[in-house]
Write a protein that holds these residues in place. Structure first.
Motif, PDB file in Angstrom:
ATOM      1  N   ILE A 111       0.982  -1.262  -0.073  1.00 25.89           N
ATOM      2  CA  ILE A 111       0.163  -0.073   0.184  1.00 25.89           C
ATOM      3  C   ILE A 111       0.778   1.235  -0.041  1.00 25.89           C
ATOM      4  N   GLY A 112       2.020   1.180   0.151  1.00 27.60           N
ATOM      5  CA  GLY A 112       3.022   2.337   0.063  1.00 27.60           C
ATOM      6  C   GLY A 112       3.248   2.919  -1.088  1.00 27.60           C
ATOM      7  N   GLU A 113       2.848   2.080  -2.339  1.00 23.39           N
ATOM      8  CA  GLU A 113       2.832   2.721  -3.478  1.00 23.39           C
ATOM      9  C   GLU A 113       1.476   3.524  -3.935  1.00 23.39           C
ATOM     10  N   GLU A 114       0.613   3.709  -2.853  1.00 22.43           N
ATOM     11  CA  GLU A 114      -0.430   4.520  -2.991  1.00 22.43           C
ATOM     12  C   GLU A 114      -0.076   6.149  -2.966  1.00 22.43           C
ATOM     13  N   ASP A 115      -0.733   6.932  -3.638  1.00 23.24           N
ATOM     14  CA  ASP A 115      -0.402   8.523  -3.324  1.00 23.24           C
ATOM     15  C   ASP A 115      -1.229   9.099  -2.065  1.00 23.24           C
ATOM     16  N   GLN A 116      -0.437  10.077  -1.550  1.00 24.56           N
ATOM     17  CA  GLN A 116      -0.874  10.564  -0.355  1.00 24.56           C
ATOM     18  C   GLN A 116      -2.468  10.853  -0.197  1.00 24.56           C
ATOM     19  N   GLU A 117      -2.880  11.301  -1.248  1.00 20.00           N
ATOM     20  CA  GLU A 117      -4.294  11.728  -1.513  1.00 20.00           C
ATOM     21  C   GLU A 117      -5.285  10.843  -1.011  1.00 20.00           C
ATOM     22  N   THR A 118      -5.000   9.619  -1.596  1.00 22.15           N
ATOM     23  CA  THR A 118      -5.683   8.212  -1.455  1.00 22.15           C
ATOM     24  C   THR A 118      -5.303   7.732  -0.178  1.00 22.15           C
ATOM     25  N   ARG A 119      -4.281   7.835   0.445  1.00 25.10           N
ATOM     26  CA  ARG A 119      -4.131   7.334   1.915  1.00 25.10           C
ATOM     27  C   ARG A 119      -4.760   8.144   2.850  1.00 25.10           C
ATOM     28  N   ASP A 120      -4.697   9.458   2.499  1.00 28.03           N
ATOM     29  CA  ASP A 120      -5.665  10.334   3.516  1.00 28.03           C
ATOM     30  C   ASP A 120      -7.102  10.237   3.414  1.00 28.03           C
ATOM     31  N   LEU A 121      -7.573   9.544   2.308  1.00 26.25           N
ATOM     32  CA  LEU A 121      -9.009   9.343   2.205  1.00 26.25           C
ATOM     33  C   LEU A 121      -9.437   8.297   3.026  1.00 26.25           C
ATOM     34  N   TYR A 122      -8.586   7.305   3.103  1.00 26.40           N
ATOM     35  CA  TYR A 122      -9.089   6.145   3.908  1.00 26.40           C
ATOM     36  C   TYR A 122      -8.912   6.282   5.440  1.00 26.40           C
ATOM     37  N   GLY A 123      -7.673   7.198   5.825  1.00 23.30           N
ATOM     38  CA  GLY A 123      -7.219   7.212   7.104  1.00 23.30           C
ATOM     39  C   GLY A 123      -6.108   6.657   7.384  1.00 23.30           C
ATOM     40  N   SER A 124      -5.712   6.779   8.639  1.00 21.23           N
ATOM     41  CA  SER A 124      -4.443   6.134   8.994  1.00 21.23           C
ATOM     42  C   SER A 124      -4.425   4.891  10.050  1.00 21.23           C
ATOM     43  N   GLY A 125      -5.440   4.348  10.224  1.00 16.59           N
ATOM     44  CA  GLY A 125      -5.701   3.181  11.315  1.00 16.59           C
ATOM     45  C   GLY A 125      -5.402   1.790  10.558  1.00 16.59           C
ATOM     46  N   THR A 126      -5.386   0.855  11.405  1.00 18.48           N
ATOM     47  CA  THR A 126      -5.017  -0.431  10.787  1.00 18.48           C
ATOM     48  C   THR A 126      -6.261  -0.989   9.880  1.00 18.48           C
ATOM     49  N   PHE A 127      -7.511  -0.666  10.318  1.00 16.95           N
ATOM     50  CA  PHE A 127      -8.535  -1.184   9.597  1.00 16.95           C
ATOM     51  C   PHE A 127      -8.777  -0.330   8.218  1.00 16.95           C
ATOM     52  N   ALA A 128      -8.432   0.842   8.225  1.00 18.71           N
ATOM     53  CA  ALA A 128      -8.462   2.001   7.224  1.00 18.71           C
ATOM     54  C   ALA A 128      -7.302   1.349   6.040  1.00 18.71           C
ATOM     55  N   GLN A 129      -6.125   0.886   6.789  1.00 16.31           N
ATOM     56  CA  GLN A 129      -5.188   0.292   5.811  1.00 16.31           C
ATOM     57  C   GLN A 129      -5.618  -0.780   5.217  1.00 16.31           C
ATOM     58  N   GLY A 130      -6.185  -1.751   6.066  1.00 12.14           N
ATOM     59  CA  GLY A 130      -6.710  -3.079   5.430  1.00 12.14           C
ATOM     60  C   GLY A 130      -7.698  -2.760   4.320  1.00 12.14           C
ATOM     61  N   CYS A 131      -8.535  -1.708   4.491  1.00 11.04           N
ATOM     62  CA  CYS A 131      -9.549  -1.538   3.332  1.00 11.04           C
ATOM     63  C   CYS A 131      -9.028  -1.045   2.224  1.00 11.04           C
ATOM     64  N   LEU A 132      -8.031  -0.073   2.199  1.00 12.22           N
ATOM     65  CA  LEU A 132      -7.124   0.283   1.366  1.00 12.22           C
ATOM     66  C   LEU A 132      -6.382  -0.902   0.372  1.00 12.22           C
ATOM     67  N   LEU A 133      -5.713  -1.854   1.476  1.00 13.93           N
ATOM     68  CA  LEU A 133      -5.023  -3.077   0.816  1.00 13.93           C
ATOM     69  C   LEU A 133      -6.089  -3.824   0.056  1.00 13.93           C
ATOM     70  N   ALA A 134      -7.327  -4.059   0.608  1.00  8.98           N
ATOM     71  CA  ALA A 134      -8.371  -4.988  -0.055  1.00  8.98           C
ATOM     72  C   ALA A 134      -8.722  -4.275  -1.482  1.00  8.98           C
ATOM     73  N   ARG A 135      -8.752  -3.054  -1.646  1.00  8.47           N
ATOM     74  CA  ARG A 135      -9.083  -2.340  -2.759  1.00  8.47           C
ATOM     75  C   ARG A 135      -7.967  -2.731  -3.810  1.00  8.47           C
ATOM     76  N   ARG A 136      -6.764  -2.608  -3.434  1.00  8.04           N
ATOM     77  CA  ARG A 136      -5.829  -2.942  -4.231  1.00  8.04           C
ATOM     78  C   ARG A 136      -5.546  -4.267  -4.743  1.00  8.04           C
ATOM     79  N   LEU A 137      -6.078  -5.173  -3.807  1.00 11.33           N
ATOM     80  CA  LEU A 137      -6.096  -6.596  -4.267  1.00 11.33           C
ATOM     81  C   LEU A 137      -7.019  -6.951  -5.087  1.00 11.33           C
ATOM     82  N   VAL A 138      -8.230  -6.531  -4.954  1.00 10.71           N
ATOM     83  CA  VAL A 138      -9.287  -6.600  -6.155  1.00 10.71           C
ATOM     84  C   VAL A 138      -9.125  -5.995  -7.369  1.00 10.71           C
ATOM     85  N   GLU A 139      -8.430  -5.072  -7.591  1.00 12.29           N
ATOM     86  CA  GLU A 139      -7.862  -4.582  -8.678  1.00 12.29           C
ATOM     87  C   GLU A 139      -6.906  -5.303  -9.293  1.00 12.29           C
ATOM     88  N   HIS A 140      -6.182  -6.302  -8.549  1.00 12.30           N
ATOM     89  CA  HIS A 140      -5.250  -7.353  -9.198  1.00 12.30           C
ATOM     90  C   HIS A 140      -5.708  -8.614  -9.013  1.00 12.30           C
TER      91      HIS A 140
END
Length: 433
Positions: free
Chosen positions: A253-282
């Motif tokens: 998820i470190g490959e995501e831009d700051q704007e997207t990371r800010d959209l989700y937030g910084s918590g563990t669950f938020a990062q998990g949701c961001l990771l989930a989006r990346r995974l379904v895209e792949h």
């Protein structure tokens, strides 16, 4: 060796293979996939199914339906200090603790008539994930395992089922075998651990070890054929393939831009949701992300507010981000929990709420589900289902229906006992567009 492996139970055989791979190759064996049942899926598929992926957000501990998706504003003795807010959809009010979620209700179907027969955590979680009550004689496959078994893996190298912050007891392959268990992620920001060659092992040395392992495996299997060991050799092959995949970066998820990371937030669950989006895209088919802490026997209102703060931004961001990228239409986003909480407020426990399986809420969005609606109705206090009761099995059948999978297909366990993805459940077809 043959005598040891044949006598050993499944965990012992599994640990032998995992330790051997770790010692010789420096890698873990992640559960990937096995054969699919494409023909059965095609025959039993729901016509017009739009979903290809599932992001399953599990609220572990029993999320209070009254303080989230099924508030009763006219019942002050039930609601306590919790207030409601008007959502984006006329006539749909939800908890004040979910302001960002209120702005995406046009994408959501809130099911307020869930009902479970299990009122204890372990049993309730197990049933939500498997459609069955726990039995001492068998381990049932998790929902994600069923999805991969019936629908197959979409990406040739990435795992079909990934679980973030989830207990292995609820994301295992059961009688389907370890290759249908979820690939586990502990910290979303650390990605898939041990999925690359160890730094102190050169490429040449690694290749040499692989060649040696191949020779040992061939000799061993020719002399001592064993189905369990062969199954774990398949996982070993899958792990090697994954290590060489160009799409392994999907877990970063470190490959995501700051704007997207800010959209989700910084918590563990938020990062998990961001990771989930990346995974379904792949093209990962099923991703579970868990958020615990919903067991609010004590100080319910403070605890729920805290949990909602972590959930609210990340969930709304996930729906917005998926839609912006054109993925919401083929990704079913599920919010589930094992049961709700009692309308009665326990003043002896600083205004806590106890377990309540008789009525609770879950949410579906995307994947062909109609947005901006509620399904089912509880009574004036939220204690009992009044209209359109939905069992856990019905809910799981609905997920399968969205994917076009045969929820009523009978699969035989190794002991020749028949099981279905959703047991006797039937899908709620009216919520699909």
């Amino acid at each position: 060796m043959k005598q040891f492996l044949n006598k050993a139970d499944e965990p012992t055989r599994r640990q032998f293979m995992l330790n051997a791979a770790r010692a010789y190759l420096g890698v873990h064996l992640f559960p990937m996939l096995g054969p699919t049942i494409a023909s059965a899926a095609a025959e039993g598929a729901a016509k017009g199914a739009k979903a290809k992926h599932v992001i399953y957000l599990f609220m572990n501990g029993g999320m209070s339906h009254l303080d989230t998706f099924d508030p009763k504003p006219k019942k002050k003795d039930v609601m306590g200090p919790t207030k409601t807010i008007q959502s984006k959809v006329d006539g749909v009010e939800i908890s004040e603790f979910l302001p960002k979620t209120a702005q995406v209700t046009d994408k959501m179907c809130i099911i307020n008539s869930m009902n479970s027969t299990q009122g204890a955590h372990e049993q309730g979680v197990y049933m939500m994930h498997t459609s069955y009550s726990p039995r001492g004689t068998i381990k049932h496959p998790a929902l994600g395992s069923w999805v991969v078994k019936l629908g197959g893996r979409m990406h040739p190298e990435l795992p079909g089922f990934v679980a973030v912050n989830s207990a292995p007891e609820s994301t295992g392959g059961g009688f389907f075998g370890a290759k249908f268990s979820a690939a586990p992620i502990g910290r979303p920001d650390e990605g898939l651990q041990d999925s690359s060659r160890a730094h102190d092992v050169s490429k040449e040395d690694f290749s040499r070890r692989l060649t040696l392992a191949d020779k040992l495996n061939q000799q061993f299997h020719s002399r001592y054929p064993n189905t369990d060991v062969k199954a774990y050799e398949e996982l070993y092959r899958e792990a090697i393939s994954l290590m060489n995949s160009k799409d392994l970066a999907a877990f970063n998820i470190g490959e995501e831009d700051q704007e997207t990371r800010d959209l989700y937030g910084s918590g563990t669950f938020a990062q998990g949701c961001l990771l989930a989006r990346r995974l379904v895209e792949h093209d990962v088919r099923f991703v579970e992300v868990q958020l615990g802490g919903w067991d609010t026997h004590y100080d319910n209102f403070t605890a729920v507010e805290g949990r909602c703060k972590e959930f609210d931004q990340a969930y709304a961001a996930l729906l917005i981000d998926l839609e912006k990228r054109g993925k919401l239409q083929d990704t079913l986003v599920v919010v589930a929990t094992e049961f709700g909480r009692t309308p009665k407020i326990d003043t002896n426990h600083n205004d806590g709420r106890d377990h309540h399986p008789s009525a609770f809420s879950c949410v579906l969005a995307g994947g062909g589900v109609k947005g901006g609606m509620k399904y089912g109705l509880t009574d004036t206090s939220g204690a009992k289902v009044k209209e359109n009761k939905v069992s856990v099995q019905d809910f799981n059948a609905t997920i399968a229906y969205a994917l076009g999978l045969p929820y009523d297909l009978v699969m035989m366990s190794p002991t020749k006992r028949p099981f279905k993805l959703a047991d006797k459940g039937m899908p709620i077809t009216s919520i699909f567009g």
